[in-house]
Design a protein around this motif. Structure first.
Motif, PDB file in Angstrom:
ATOM      1  N   PRO A   1       0.861  -1.298   0.183  1.00  0.00           N
ATOM      2  CA  PRO A   1      -0.068   0.038   0.108  1.00  0.00           C
ATOM      3  C   PRO A   1       0.989   1.315  -0.144  1.00  0.00           C
ATOM      4  CG  PRO A   1      -1.029  -1.600   1.524  1.00  0.00           C
ATOM      5  CD  PRO A   1       0.399  -2.161   1.036  1.00  0.00           C
ATOM      6  N   LEU A   2       1.980   1.209   0.805  1.00  0.00           N
ATOM      7  CA  LEU A   2       2.866   2.408   0.865  1.00  0.00           C
ATOM      8  C   LEU A   2       3.408   2.843  -0.336  1.00  0.00           C
ATOM      9  CD1 LEU A   2       4.229   4.899   2.276  1.00  0.00           C
ATOM     10  CD2 LEU A   2       6.003   3.071   3.015  1.00  0.00           C
ATOM     11  N   ARG A   3       3.883   1.878  -1.268  1.00  0.00           N
ATOM     12  CA  ARG A   3       4.411   1.865  -2.596  1.00  0.00           C
ATOM     13  C   ARG A   3       3.195   2.532  -3.561  1.00  0.00           C
ATOM     14  NH1 ARG A   3       6.012  -0.820  -7.349  1.00  0.00           N
ATOM     15  NH2 ARG A   3       8.060  -0.213  -7.992  1.00  0.00           N
ATOM     16  N   LEU A   4       2.168   1.799  -3.396  1.00  0.00           N
ATOM     17  CA  LEU A   4       1.049   2.192  -4.315  1.00  0.00           C
ATOM     18  C   LEU A   4       0.547   3.558  -4.151  1.00  0.00           C
ATOM     19  CD1 LEU A   4      -0.695   1.157  -6.480  1.00  0.00           C
ATOM     20  CD2 LEU A   4      -2.399   0.651  -4.689  1.00  0.00           C
ATOM     21  N   GLY A   5       0.651   4.150  -2.888  1.00  0.00           N
ATOM     22  CA  GLY A   5       0.035   5.290  -2.375  1.00  0.00           C
ATOM     23  C   GLY A   5       1.397   6.629  -2.908  1.00  0.00           C
ATOM     24  N   CYS A   6       2.613   6.174  -2.917  1.00  0.00           N
ATOM     25  CA  CYS A   6       3.540   7.012  -3.490  1.00  0.00           C
ATOM     26  C   CYS A   6       3.590   7.158  -4.824  1.00  0.00           C
ATOM     27  CB  CYS A   6       4.778   6.465  -3.004  1.00  0.00           C
ATOM     28  SG  CYS A   6       5.313   6.570  -1.266  1.00  0.00           S
ATOM     29  N   PHE A   7       3.136   6.064  -5.782  1.00  0.00           N
ATOM     30  CA  PHE A   7       2.967   5.918  -7.008  1.00  0.00           C
ATOM     31  C   PHE A   7       1.936   6.988  -7.460  1.00  0.00           C
ATOM     32  CE2 PHE A   7       0.859   4.364 -10.819  1.00  0.00           C
ATOM     33  CZ  PHE A   7       2.007   4.529 -11.884  1.00  0.00           C
ATOM     34  N   HIS A   8       0.753   6.810  -6.832  1.00  0.00           N
ATOM     35  CA  HIS A   8      -0.417   7.760  -6.985  1.00  0.00           C
ATOM     36  C   HIS A   8      -0.162   9.184  -6.663  1.00  0.00           C
ATOM     37  CE1 HIS A   8      -3.547   4.120  -6.468  1.00  0.00           C
ATOM     38  NE2 HIS A   8      -2.841   4.355  -7.907  1.00  0.00           N
ATOM     39  N   MET A   9       0.526   9.489  -5.604  1.00  0.00           N
ATOM     40  CA  MET A   9       0.802  10.883  -5.461  1.00  0.00           C
ATOM     41  C   MET A   9       2.040  11.232  -6.416  1.00  0.00           C
ATOM     42  SD  MET A   9       1.754  11.296  -1.267  1.00  0.00           S
ATOM     43  CE  MET A   9       2.647  12.741  -1.471  1.00  0.00           C
ATOM     44  N   LEU A  10       2.651  10.228  -6.914  1.00  0.00           N
ATOM     45  CA  LEU A  10       3.632  10.871  -7.869  1.00  0.00           C
ATOM     46  C   LEU A  10       2.996  11.149  -9.224  1.00  0.00           C
ATOM     47  CD1 LEU A  10       6.964  11.021  -9.041  1.00  0.00           C
ATOM     48  CD2 LEU A  10       6.433   8.475  -9.724  1.00  0.00           C
ATOM     49  N   VAL A  11       1.765  10.728  -9.674  1.00  0.00           N
ATOM     50  CA  VAL A  11       1.376  10.837 -10.974  1.00  0.00           C
ATOM     51  C   VAL A  11       0.058  11.835 -11.056  1.00  0.00           C
ATOM     52  CG1 VAL A  11       2.200   8.738 -12.049  1.00  0.00           C
ATOM     53  CG2 VAL A  11      -0.096   8.667 -10.902  1.00  0.00           C
ATOM     54  N   PHE A  12      -0.427  11.974  -9.703  1.00  0.00           N
ATOM     55  CA  PHE A  12      -1.847  12.687  -9.492  1.00  0.00           C
ATOM     56  C   PHE A  12      -1.483  14.126  -9.574  1.00  0.00           C
ATOM     57  CE2 PHE A  12      -4.325   8.411  -8.915  1.00  0.00           C
ATOM     58  CZ  PHE A  12      -4.865   8.608 -10.140  1.00  0.00           C
ATOM     59  N   VAL A  13      -0.390  14.378  -8.671  1.00  0.00           N
ATOM     60  CA  VAL A  13      -0.150  15.798  -8.631  1.00  0.00           C
ATOM     61  C   VAL A  13       0.325  16.449  -9.649  1.00  0.00           C
ATOM     62  CG1 VAL A  13       1.582  17.125  -7.433  1.00  0.00           C
ATOM     63  CG2 VAL A  13       0.479  15.412  -5.938  1.00  0.00           C
ATOM     64  N   PRO A  14       1.215  15.846 -10.500  1.00  0.00           N
ATOM     65  CA  PRO A  14       1.463  16.824 -11.694  1.00  0.00           C
ATOM     66  C   PRO A  14       0.254  16.780 -12.790  1.00  0.00           C
ATOM     67  CG  PRO A  14       2.522  14.589 -11.682  1.00  0.00           C
ATOM     68  CD  PRO A  14       2.107  14.839 -10.429  1.00  0.00           C
ATOM     69  N   ILE A  15      -0.599  15.655 -12.699  1.00  0.00           N
ATOM     70  CA  ILE A  15      -1.924  15.774 -13.438  1.00  0.00           C
ATOM     71  C   ILE A  15      -2.472  16.753 -13.148  1.00  0.00           C
ATOM     72  CG2 ILE A  15      -3.993  14.690 -14.255  1.00  0.00           C
ATOM     73  CD1 ILE A  15      -2.401  11.800 -14.355  1.00  0.00           C
ATOM     74  N   THR A  16      -3.103  17.096 -11.741  1.00  0.00           N
ATOM     75  CA  THR A  16      -3.745  18.081 -11.283  1.00  0.00           C
ATOM     76  C   THR A  16      -3.396  19.435 -11.338  1.00  0.00           C
ATOM     77  OG1 THR A  16      -4.704  16.469  -9.566  1.00  0.00           O
ATOM     78  CG2 THR A  16      -5.156  18.835  -9.195  1.00  0.00           C
ATOM     79  N   CYS A  17      -2.094  19.655 -11.451  1.00  0.00           N
ATOM     80  CA  CYS A  17      -1.264  20.891 -11.687  1.00  0.00           C
ATOM     81  C   CYS A  17      -1.454  21.337 -12.972  1.00  0.00           C
ATOM     82  CB  CYS A  17       0.122  20.731 -11.173  1.00  0.00           C
ATOM     83  SG  CYS A  17       0.375  20.720  -9.195  1.00  0.00           S
ATOM     84  N   ALA A  18      -1.255  20.458 -13.706  1.00  0.00           N
ATOM     85  CA  ALA A  18      -1.006  20.642 -15.325  1.00  0.00           C
ATOM     86  C   ALA A  18      -2.508  21.269 -15.678  1.00  0.00           C
ATOM     87  CB  ALA A  18      -0.505  19.207 -16.072  1.00  0.00           C
ATOM     88  N   LEU A  19      -3.570  20.607 -15.366  1.00  0.00           N
ATOM     89  CA  LEU A  19      -4.790  21.008 -15.759  1.00  0.00           C
ATOM     90  C   LEU A  19      -5.066  22.480 -15.165  1.00  0.00           C
ATOM     91  CD1 LEU A  19      -6.763  17.738 -15.212  1.00  0.00           C
ATOM     92  CD2 LEU A  19      -6.241  18.629 -17.497  1.00  0.00           C
ATOM     93  N   LEU A  20      -4.787  22.802 -13.987  1.00  0.00           N
ATOM     94  CA  LEU A  20      -5.282  23.919 -13.740  1.00  0.00           C
ATOM     95  C   LEU A  20      -4.350  25.102 -14.390  1.00  0.00           C
ATOM     96  CD1 LEU A  20      -5.541  22.994  -9.760  1.00  0.00           C
ATOM     97  CD2 LEU A  20      -7.294  23.508 -11.299  1.00  0.00           C
ATOM     98  N   GLN A  21      -3.284  24.660 -14.176  1.00  0.00           N
ATOM     99  CA  GLN A  21      -2.131  25.580 -15.299  1.00  0.00           C
ATOM    100  C   GLN A  21      -2.473  26.215 -16.496  1.00  0.00           C
ATOM    101  OE1 GLN A  21       1.521  23.428 -13.937  1.00  0.00           O
ATOM    102  NE2 GLN A  21       2.235  25.232 -13.158  1.00  0.00           N
ATOM    103  N   LEU A  22      -3.082  24.946 -17.398  1.00  0.00           N
ATOM    104  CA  LEU A  22      -3.319  25.301 -18.553  1.00  0.00           C
ATOM    105  C   LEU A  22      -4.605  26.137 -18.737  1.00  0.00           C
ATOM    106  CD1 LEU A  22      -2.792  21.482 -20.160  1.00  0.00           C
ATOM    107  CD2 LEU A  22      -1.735  23.870 -20.985  1.00  0.00           C
ATOM    108  N   ALA A  23      -5.528  25.843 -17.749  1.00  0.00           N
ATOM    109  CA  ALA A  23      -6.744  26.650 -17.769  1.00  0.00           C
ATOM    110  C   ALA A  23      -6.423  28.067 -17.606  1.00  0.00           C
ATOM    111  CB  ALA A  23      -7.782  26.214 -16.418  1.00  0.00           C
ATOM    112  N   ALA A  24      -5.573  28.419 -16.419  1.00  0.00           N
ATOM    113  CA  ALA A  24      -4.912  29.883 -16.155  1.00  0.00           C
ATOM    114  C   ALA A  24      -4.137  30.263 -17.274  1.00  0.00           C
ATOM    115  CB  ALA A  24      -4.325  29.824 -14.784  1.00  0.00           C
ATOM    116  N   TRP A  25      -3.472  29.593 -17.825  1.00  0.00           N
ATOM    117  CA  TRP A  25      -2.379  30.088 -18.800  1.00  0.00           C
ATOM    118  C   TRP A  25      -3.224  30.546 -20.192  1.00  0.00           C
ATOM    119  CZ3 TRP A  25       1.801  32.568 -18.218  1.00  0.00           C
ATOM    120  CH2 TRP A  25       2.836  32.836 -18.913  1.00  0.00           C
ATOM    121  N   SER A  26      -4.303  29.957 -20.213  1.00  0.00           N
ATOM    122  CA  SER A  26      -4.998  30.212 -21.793  1.00  0.00           C
ATOM    123  C   SER A  26      -5.773  31.753 -21.456  1.00  0.00           C
ATOM    124  CB  SER A  26      -6.285  29.231 -21.742  1.00  0.00           C
ATOM    125  OG  SER A  26      -7.090  29.406 -20.814  1.00  0.00           O
TER     126      SER A  26
END
Length: 508
Positions: free
Chosen positions: A453-478
């Motif tokens: 579970p710890l490894r899976l949780g770290c993996f989800h943090m690793l990928v979901f944080v940049p996905i969320t950041c990128a979506l919000l940034q593209l919306a603001a940058w437009s």
């Protein structure tokens, strides 16, 4: 003798190289600070969770408000120069910033040393060291960043200055490679000597380079001062032709800034960017430990870590060439889209592909940091727009950089706080207790995957944080409009308004 040596160096080394080299003396310290300060207080000094959170909260407030405070103290004389009837010229502005760098650079190095020797209780030392170090770092970063807008207006000249900064920042990142040879939580003596050597190198560098630059610009300021004195003597006994203007107050400046739509959209995007950059810095060792440590050697991990600190600066050299051809706005948008695409691809691939994980962990930090390196160019463009729209006598470069930091610096504190909370809530892993929490919100490992579970949780943090950041940034940058023809028009207006006061960085 000393003056002749300085004159010889001034004839050989360009202003752009000297300006860029100042980034080296900050980079050698700050990369080590980012990588080790949390680990030092948690693992070596054994700080408790309450003291850590209190320290980070106070640091959040200080970190946010010292930028506009120092920026206002620095630039208020320029904003009020019309009242005295003596408009401050660009070389004089540059000279004032260099004097500030020569004083605050060595103090930054001394405050850096305060982290690595236990001289008080962990909680008190954590709070004092963070605030002291960030105060001097703010002064150095504000004046160095403001020089980018004060030395040049054209995109080509600013790109050239940023190019030199990237080269020297890459050299400064080599301190991360060297630090691994000295880092030992059980025996801190060698690491302290290493940090002492870095601080001594930084102090010497700030002193020499700032002195060379000051001598260069004093040669340009002196004829202007003599001319101003002659004009003043000629005007004795005559009434002033124009009425003195009132100095601009901070309240009026904030009102002007609140109407600056491009500034608002930029800081919205940049807040997320600062959060993501520091999230990567704070949790990079954790991701290496729990996602890759069983499959790669410690030497491979240290090389991966070192590359992730050096590569952004080298990669930025390519990004800057793209900026010259396509513009900063497009390049930053492409980087957001690339971050989103790589994160989604890694999510679909899963946590069991070690080679892909190595590439993604490194590339995620490289492209995120690469974006951060380009944002100073955008802030410099915002300085130009603020100068033209509000018809200022002199651009308030440090103040605008400070106001950007006021809104975006909280992301630096949110990163470790939100990251540690997510990790504990999602996986039950508490970095302070070193024991898993029994009742957690974490998801169980996928059936048959064998993934803890710890490894899976770290993996989800690793990928979901940049996905969320990128979506919000593209919306603001437009919604950001300071690019293309509008940006060209702004630059033409500023160059026309300050034609006689700007310094040609290629000629100096």
């Amino acid at each position: 003798m000393g003056r002749s040596i300085g004159g010889c160096w001034q004839g050989v080394v360009s202003t752009g190289v000297l300006y860029g080299s100042l980034a080296l003396f900050t980079s050698v310290l700050h990369n080590v600070f980012l990588l080790y300060y949390v680990e030092t207080f948690v693992s070596v000094y054994k700080i408790d969770k309450v003291s850590f959170w209190v320290g980070e909260t106070v640091f959040l407030l200080w970190n946010s408000f010292n930028d506009p405070l120092f920026g206002w103290l620095s630039d208020r004389a320029f904003l009020s120069s019309a009242q005295t009837g003596s408009q401050v010229t660009s070389p004089e502005v540059v000279l004032k910033r260099l004097k500030a760098l020569s004083a605050n650079g060595p103090l930054l190095a001394l405050s850096f040393l305060a982290f690595w020797v236990a001289w008080a209780t962990p909680g008190l030392q954590f709070l004092v060291c963070l605030c002291l170090y960030d105060g001097f770092l703010t002064m150095v970063d504000l004046h160095h960043s403001a020089l980018l807008a004060d030395l040049a207006v054209s995109a080509a000249d600013r790109t050239r200055l940023n190019f030199h900064c990237s080269v020297f920042s890459a050299l400064g990142s080599l301190s991360v490679f060297l630090s691994y040879s000295f880092w030992d939580k059980e025996d801190f003596y060698a690491f302290r000597l290493f940090c002492l050597s870095l601080a001594a190198f930084s102090i010497l560098g700030f002193f020499l380079i700032s002195r060379l630059l000051r001598q260069r610009f004093e040669m340009d300021v002196r004829p202007r001062q003599d001319e101003a004195l002659a004009l003043k003597e000629l005007s004795v006994g005559h009434a002033p032709l124009t009425c003195p203007e009132r100095p601009l107050t901070i309240r009026q400046y904030l009102k002007q800034l609140s109407k600056h739509k491009n500034f608002m959209w930029f800081v919205s995007m940049n807040l997320i960017q600062v959060f993501h950059c520091h999230f990567n810095n704070n949790f990079f060792p954790l991701f290496l430990e729990h996602l890759l440590s069983d499959n790669i050697s410690s030497s491979t991990g240290s090389i991966l870590l070192g590359i992730s600190y050096v590569a952004p600066h080298l990669n930025n050299l390519y990004f800057l060439s793209l900026c010259q051809r396509h513009g900063v706005y497009r390049v930053i948008r492409w980087l957001f889209m690339l971050k989103l695409g790589l994160s989604v691809a890694m999510l679909l691939a899963g946590a069991d592909h070690v080679f892909l994980l190595c590439i993604f962990i490194a590339s995620n930090r490289v492209f995120t940091e690469g974006t951060c390196k380009l944002l100073k160019l955008v802030i410099s463009d915002l300085v130009d727009e603020d100068f033209v729209v509000n018809r200022r006598k002199q651009a308030a470069s440090a103040l605008l950089f400070g106001m950007v930091a006021l809104v975006t610096k909280p992301g630096q504190t949110f990163a470790p706080l939100i990251g540690t909370w997510l990790l504990c809530a999602y996986t039950g892993y508490d970095i302070f207790l070193r024991e898993p929490v029994k009742d957690t919100m974490g998801l169980d490992a996928a059936p048959g995957s064998g993934t803890p579970p710890l490894r899976l949780g770290c993996f989800h943090m690793l990928v979901f944080v940049p996905i969320t950041c990128a979506l919000l940034q593209l919306a603001a940058w437009s919604r950001f409009t300071l690019h293309g023809r509008k940006l060209q028009g702004i630059k033409s207006c500023r160059q026309g308004a300050q034609h006689g006061g700007l310094v040609d960085i290629k000629a100096v």
